[in-house]
Design a protein around this motif. Structure first.
Motif, PDB file in Angstrom:
ATOM      1  N   MET A   1       0.558  -1.158   0.068  1.00  0.00           N
ATOM      2  CA  MET A   1      -0.002   0.247  -0.109  1.00  0.00           C
ATOM      3  C   MET A   1       0.564   1.164   0.035  1.00  0.00           C
ATOM      4  SD  MET A   1      -2.805  -0.550   2.967  1.00  0.00           S
ATOM      5  CE  MET A   1      -2.850  -2.057   3.333  1.00  0.00           C
ATOM      6  N   ALA A   2       2.013   1.062   0.262  1.00  0.00           N
ATOM      7  CA  ALA A   2       3.484   2.636   0.759  1.00  0.00           C
ATOM      8  C   ALA A   2       3.532   2.158  -0.852  1.00  0.00           C
ATOM      9  CB  ALA A   2       4.138   2.184   1.465  1.00  0.00           C
ATOM     10  N   GLU A   3       3.000   1.730  -2.169  1.00  0.00           N
ATOM     11  CA  GLU A   3       3.825   1.571  -3.522  1.00  0.00           C
ATOM     12  C   GLU A   3       2.849   2.805  -4.035  1.00  0.00           C
ATOM     13  OE1 GLU A   3       6.768   0.740  -3.814  1.00  0.00           O
ATOM     14  OE2 GLU A   3       7.405  -0.490  -1.924  1.00  0.00           O
ATOM     15  N   GLY A   4       3.510   3.425  -5.185  1.00  0.00           N
ATOM     16  CA  GLY A   4       3.137   4.273  -5.888  1.00  0.00           C
ATOM     17  C   GLY A   4       2.664   3.203  -6.944  1.00  0.00           C
ATOM     18  N   VAL A   5       2.971   2.485  -7.232  1.00  0.00           N
ATOM     19  CA  VAL A   5       2.465   1.491  -8.224  1.00  0.00           C
ATOM     20  C   VAL A   5       0.558   0.791  -8.005  1.00  0.00           C
ATOM     21  CG1 VAL A   5       3.297  -0.339  -7.603  1.00  0.00           C
ATOM     22  CG2 VAL A   5       3.258   0.390 -10.074  1.00  0.00           C
ATOM     23  N   LEU A   6       0.544   1.158  -6.617  1.00  0.00           N
ATOM     24  CA  LEU A   6      -0.249   0.236  -5.992  1.00  0.00           C
ATOM     25  C   LEU A   6      -1.460   1.431  -6.643  1.00  0.00           C
ATOM     26  CD1 LEU A   6      -2.020  -1.879  -4.631  1.00  0.00           C
ATOM     27  CD2 LEU A   6      -2.414  -0.551  -2.983  1.00  0.00           C
ATOM     28  N   HIS A   7      -1.530   3.066  -6.012  1.00  0.00           N
ATOM     29  CA  HIS A   7      -2.033   3.825  -6.282  1.00  0.00           C
ATOM     30  C   HIS A   7      -2.354   3.514  -8.187  1.00  0.00           C
ATOM     31  CE1 HIS A   7      -2.065   5.029  -2.371  1.00  0.00           C
ATOM     32  NE2 HIS A   7      -0.835   4.385  -2.319  1.00  0.00           N
ATOM     33  N   GLU A   8      -1.363   3.843  -8.973  1.00  0.00           N
ATOM     34  CA  GLU A   8      -1.220   3.858 -10.191  1.00  0.00           C
ATOM     35  C   GLU A   8      -2.543   3.083 -10.900  1.00  0.00           C
ATOM     36  OE1 GLU A   8       2.285   5.224 -11.861  1.00  0.00           O
ATOM     37  OE2 GLU A   8       3.139   5.187 -10.554  1.00  0.00           O
ATOM     38  N   SER A   9      -1.788   2.023 -10.629  1.00  0.00           N
ATOM     39  CA  SER A   9      -2.804   0.468 -11.108  1.00  0.00           C
ATOM     40  C   SER A   9      -4.255   0.835 -10.813  1.00  0.00           C
ATOM     41  CB  SER A   9      -1.625  -0.803 -10.377  1.00  0.00           C
ATOM     42  OG  SER A   9      -0.862  -0.646 -10.871  1.00  0.00           O
ATOM     43  N   LEU A  10      -4.466   1.128  -9.263  1.00  0.00           N
ATOM     44  CA  LEU A  10      -5.785   0.670  -8.774  1.00  0.00           C
ATOM     45  C   LEU A  10      -7.029   2.332 -10.068  1.00  0.00           C
ATOM     46  CD1 LEU A  10      -6.111   0.841  -5.161  1.00  0.00           C
ATOM     47  CD2 LEU A  10      -6.187  -0.626  -6.775  1.00  0.00           C
ATOM     48  N   ASN A  11      -6.125   3.400 -10.214  1.00  0.00           N
ATOM     49  CA  ASN A  11      -6.816   4.345 -11.094  1.00  0.00           C
ATOM     50  C   ASN A  11      -7.069   3.481 -12.212  1.00  0.00           C
ATOM     51  OD1 ASN A  11      -7.262   7.349 -11.976  1.00  0.00           O
ATOM     52  ND2 ASN A  11      -5.406   6.539 -13.114  1.00  0.00           N
ATOM     53  N   LEU A  12      -6.316   2.884 -13.020  1.00  0.00           N
ATOM     54  CA  LEU A  12      -5.815   2.402 -14.543  1.00  0.00           C
ATOM     55  C   LEU A  12      -6.992   1.664 -14.428  1.00  0.00           C
ATOM     56  CD1 LEU A  12      -2.903   2.238 -16.340  1.00  0.00           C
ATOM     57  CD2 LEU A  12      -4.513   4.114 -16.434  1.00  0.00           C
ATOM     58  N   ALA A  13      -6.725   0.488 -13.870  1.00  0.00           N
ATOM     59  CA  ALA A  13      -8.127  -0.096 -13.587  1.00  0.00           C
ATOM     60  C   ALA A  13      -9.212  -0.064 -13.049  1.00  0.00           C
ATOM     61  CB  ALA A  13      -7.545  -1.253 -12.052  1.00  0.00           C
ATOM     62  N   ALA A  14      -9.655   1.207 -12.322  1.00  0.00           N
ATOM     63  CA  ALA A  14     -11.374   1.648 -12.339  1.00  0.00           C
ATOM     64  C   ALA A  14     -11.501   2.278 -13.473  1.00  0.00           C
ATOM     65  CB  ALA A  14     -10.756   2.821 -10.923  1.00  0.00           C
ATOM     66  N   LEU A  15     -10.682   3.227 -13.962  1.00  0.00           N
ATOM     67  CA  LEU A  15     -10.854   3.745 -15.539  1.00  0.00           C
ATOM     68  C   LEU A  15     -11.191   2.859 -16.210  1.00  0.00           C
ATOM     69  CD1 LEU A  15     -10.411   6.964 -16.019  1.00  0.00           C
ATOM     70  CD2 LEU A  15      -8.476   6.289 -16.940  1.00  0.00           C
ATOM     71  N   TRP A  16     -10.200   2.038 -16.335  1.00  0.00           N
ATOM     72  CA  TRP A  16     -10.671   1.506 -17.889  1.00  0.00           C
ATOM     73  C   TRP A  16     -11.460  -0.756 -17.736  1.00  0.00           C
ATOM     74  CZ3 TRP A  16      -4.949   0.716 -19.450  1.00  0.00           C
ATOM     75  CH2 TRP A  16      -4.361   2.277 -19.850  1.00  0.00           C
ATOM     76  N   LYS A  17     -11.843   0.101 -16.174  1.00  0.00           N
ATOM     77  CA  LYS A  17     -12.824  -1.273 -15.758  1.00  0.00           C
ATOM     78  C   LYS A  17     -12.688  -2.928 -15.727  1.00  0.00           C
ATOM     79  CE  LYS A  17     -17.688  -1.311 -15.082  1.00  0.00           C
ATOM     80  NZ  LYS A  17     -19.153  -1.787 -15.434  1.00  0.00           N
ATOM     81  N   LEU A  18     -11.239  -3.014 -15.684  1.00  0.00           N
ATOM     82  CA  LEU A  18     -10.148  -3.590 -16.497  1.00  0.00           C
ATOM     83  C   LEU A  18     -10.733  -5.481 -15.690  1.00  0.00           C
ATOM     84  CD1 LEU A  18      -6.795  -2.544 -16.218  1.00  0.00           C
ATOM     85  CD2 LEU A  18      -8.628  -2.407 -18.278  1.00  0.00           C
ATOM     86  N   PRO A  19     -10.653  -6.434 -16.387  1.00  0.00           N
ATOM     87  CA  PRO A  19     -11.243  -8.145 -15.397  1.00  0.00           C
ATOM     88  C   PRO A  19     -10.144  -8.055 -14.043  1.00  0.00           C
ATOM     89  CG  PRO A  19     -10.845  -8.697 -17.280  1.00  0.00           C
ATOM     90  CD  PRO A  19     -10.232  -6.425 -17.132  1.00  0.00           C
ATOM     91  N   LEU A  20      -9.588  -7.037 -12.704  1.00  0.00           N
ATOM     92  CA  LEU A  20      -8.074  -7.172 -11.882  1.00  0.00           C
ATOM     93  C   LEU A  20      -9.154  -7.883 -10.758  1.00  0.00           C
ATOM     94  CD1 LEU A  20      -5.393  -7.236 -11.958  1.00  0.00           C
ATOM     95  CD2 LEU A  20      -6.228  -4.868 -10.815  1.00  0.00           C
ATOM     96  N   LEU A  21      -8.974  -8.643 -10.388  1.00  0.00           N
ATOM     97  CA  LEU A  21      -9.268  -8.886  -8.721  1.00  0.00           C
ATOM     98  C   LEU A  21      -7.597  -8.788  -8.139  1.00  0.00           C
ATOM     99  CD1 LEU A  21     -10.403 -10.322  -6.369  1.00  0.00           C
ATOM    100  CD2 LEU A  21     -10.145 -12.190  -7.410  1.00  0.00           C
ATOM    101  N   ALA A  22      -7.659  -7.931  -7.422  1.00  0.00           N
ATOM    102  CA  ALA A  22      -6.421  -7.422  -6.242  1.00  0.00           C
ATOM    103  C   ALA A  22      -6.337  -8.024  -5.185  1.00  0.00           C
ATOM    104  CB  ALA A  22      -6.289  -6.385  -6.059  1.00  0.00           C
ATOM    105  N   VAL A  23      -5.953  -8.693  -4.358  1.00  0.00           N
ATOM    106  CA  VAL A  23      -6.002 -10.175  -3.571  1.00  0.00           C
ATOM    107  C   VAL A  23      -5.412  -9.208  -2.525  1.00  0.00           C
ATOM    108  CG1 VAL A  23      -6.114 -12.011  -2.175  1.00  0.00           C
ATOM    109  CG2 VAL A  23      -7.051 -11.570  -4.695  1.00  0.00           C
ATOM    110  N   CYS A  24      -5.245  -8.691  -1.283  1.00  0.00           N
ATOM    111  CA  CYS A  24      -3.999  -8.279  -0.383  1.00  0.00           C
ATOM    112  C   CYS A  24      -4.181  -9.195   0.501  1.00  0.00           C
ATOM    113  CB  CYS A  24      -5.151  -7.234   0.322  1.00  0.00           C
ATOM    114  SG  CYS A  24      -3.509  -6.169   1.697  1.00  0.00           S
ATOM    115  N   GLU A  25      -2.585  -9.744   1.117  1.00  0.00           N
ATOM    116  CA  GLU A  25      -2.363 -10.720   2.055  1.00  0.00           C
ATOM    117  C   GLU A  25      -2.306  -9.669   2.996  1.00  0.00           C
ATOM    118  OE1 GLU A  25      -2.091 -14.621  -0.674  1.00  0.00           O
ATOM    119  OE2 GLU A  25      -0.331 -13.398  -0.095  1.00  0.00           O
ATOM    120  N   ASN A  26      -2.947  -9.044   4.296  1.00  0.00           N
ATOM    121  CA  ASN A  26      -2.855  -8.461   4.744  1.00  0.00           C
ATOM    122  C   ASN A  26      -2.659  -9.384   6.713  1.00  0.00           C
ATOM    123  OD1 ASN A  26      -2.512  -6.589   7.226  1.00  0.00           O
ATOM    124  ND2 ASN A  26      -4.333  -5.730   6.329  1.00  0.00           N
TER     125      ASN A  26
END
Ligand SMILES: Cc1ncc(C[n+]2csc(CCOP(=O)(O)OP(=O)(O)O)c2C)c(N)n1
Length: 320
Positions: free
Chosen positions: A149-174
């Motif tokens: 969550m502290a990595e910028g790439v997570l934010h950029e990727s969530l943004n694009l995934a939402a924008l393009w409605k991509l078939p992406l399941l992001a599984v966080c093992e917290n």
């Protein structure tokens, strides 16, 4: 909560036991100097790969982390080639070059484990874009730890995934830890708020409960396949071992075993309560142990790395 039939639970348990027993064996092999490099075990977290892996098909893709043995096995990586890889042999899935942190096998849709925190996220994102562009109903899954969550790439990727409605399941093992620090001391935001900020549905669940993970995965993956766009599943789980094998864990009280809260023990108890005999569980565990014995023996006989082939598959020419 709708009940899952016993055969399904049993097959989930089998995957969990495979991951657990494999990692316990890796731990011993590592201690004996048979595993080069170093390894991060996911002992305690097995319900997550088992539950998610069970609803994926061969043509779906996954990207993983430095703690990715369970993800690879749950996606169907052959056990013998897995051990060959981690023990650094030519016949391994990546010719022995990837090792524990970089196992990949495109033939089963395993895009790779990754030693760089968060680096699997854009890889899965690109794969999700490929699935969408090709017009399939396949999905891409990325497993990541809460530290990502502290990595910028997570934010950029969530943004694009939402924008393009991509078939992406992001599984966080917290598991609450990022190396040697509690995540609360490293990350200001929480994943629910982050997901909301990008307009992505988020669900948090008990990641040590194999039934809960499977039920959520089944529902969420169907929604993504149906064109629902990305989804964030946050699985609360427990890292029983240190960050890596050999970690002295001076930053916390070491967890010897979780007892009844251990995901594998919980799954086992659930099956026994629902009528599965102890003998049949022991038979499954014994069969796995003997598969591991054979895989380890085969890996020991595998071809050692050859210096002359060291530059094969490497882009840069060898300097003379
Ligand atoms: C970009 C990057 N920064 C730092 C590191 C060092 N590092 C390795 S693992 C880790 C923490 C990972 O924590 P988390 O993502 O929560 O996964 P977990 O180990 O808990 O499964 C860090 C900071 C790294 N590998 N990559």
């Amino acid at each position: 909560m709708p009940a899952i039939e016993n055969t399904k639970l049993l097959s989930l348990y089998e995957t969990m036991a495979l991951v657990r027993q494999t990692e316990l064996r890796l731990s011993r092999l590592f201690a004996d100097g048979e595993v080069p490099g170093f390894i991060h075990l996911s002992i305690g977290q097995e319900a997550v790969p088992a539950g998610i892996g069970a609803v994926l098909r061969a043509s779906d893709t996954i990207a993983s982390t430095h703690r990715g043995h369970g993800h690879a096995l749950a996606k169907g990586m052959p056990l013998d080639r897995f051990f060959l890889e981690i023990m650094g042999k030519e016949e391994g899935v990546c010719g022995g070059r990837g090792g524990s942190m970089h196992v990949a096998d495109l033939s089963i849709g395993m895009l790779g484990a990754n030693g760089i925190v968060g680096a699997g996220i854009p890889i899965a994102l690109g794969s999700a874009l490929a699935h969408q562009t090709r017009g399939t109903t396949d999905i891409a899954v990325v497993f990541f730890g809460d530290g990502a969550m502290a990595e910028g790439v997570l934010h950029e990727s969530l943004n694009l995934a939402a924008l393009w409605k991509l078939p992406l399941l992001a599984v966080c093992e917290n598991n609450g830890w990022a190396e040697f620090s509690p995540t609360s001391r490293q990350v200001a935001a929480n994943l629910a708020d982050l997901s909301k900020a990008y307009g992505i549905p988020h669900e948090e669940l008990d990641g040590n409960d194999f039934e809960a993970v499977w039920l959520a995965a089944d529902r969420v993956v169907a929604a993504i396949r149906g064109g629902g766009g990305p989804f964030v599943l946050e699985c609360r789980t427990t890292r029983i071992r240190g960050h890596y094998e050999g970690d002295q864990q001076k930053y916390r009280e070491p967890i010897a075993a979780l007892g009844p809260d251990d995901a594998v023990a919980r799954a086992r108890r659930k099956l026994i309560d629902s009528g599965v005999s102890v003998a049949s569980l022991e038979a499954i565990e014994a069969a796995i142990e003997s598969r591991i014995d054979s895989a380890v023996e085969a890996a020991r006989m595998g071809q050692a790395p050859d210096y002359a082939r060291a530059s094969r598959d490497v882009y840069a020419p060898v300097r003379s």
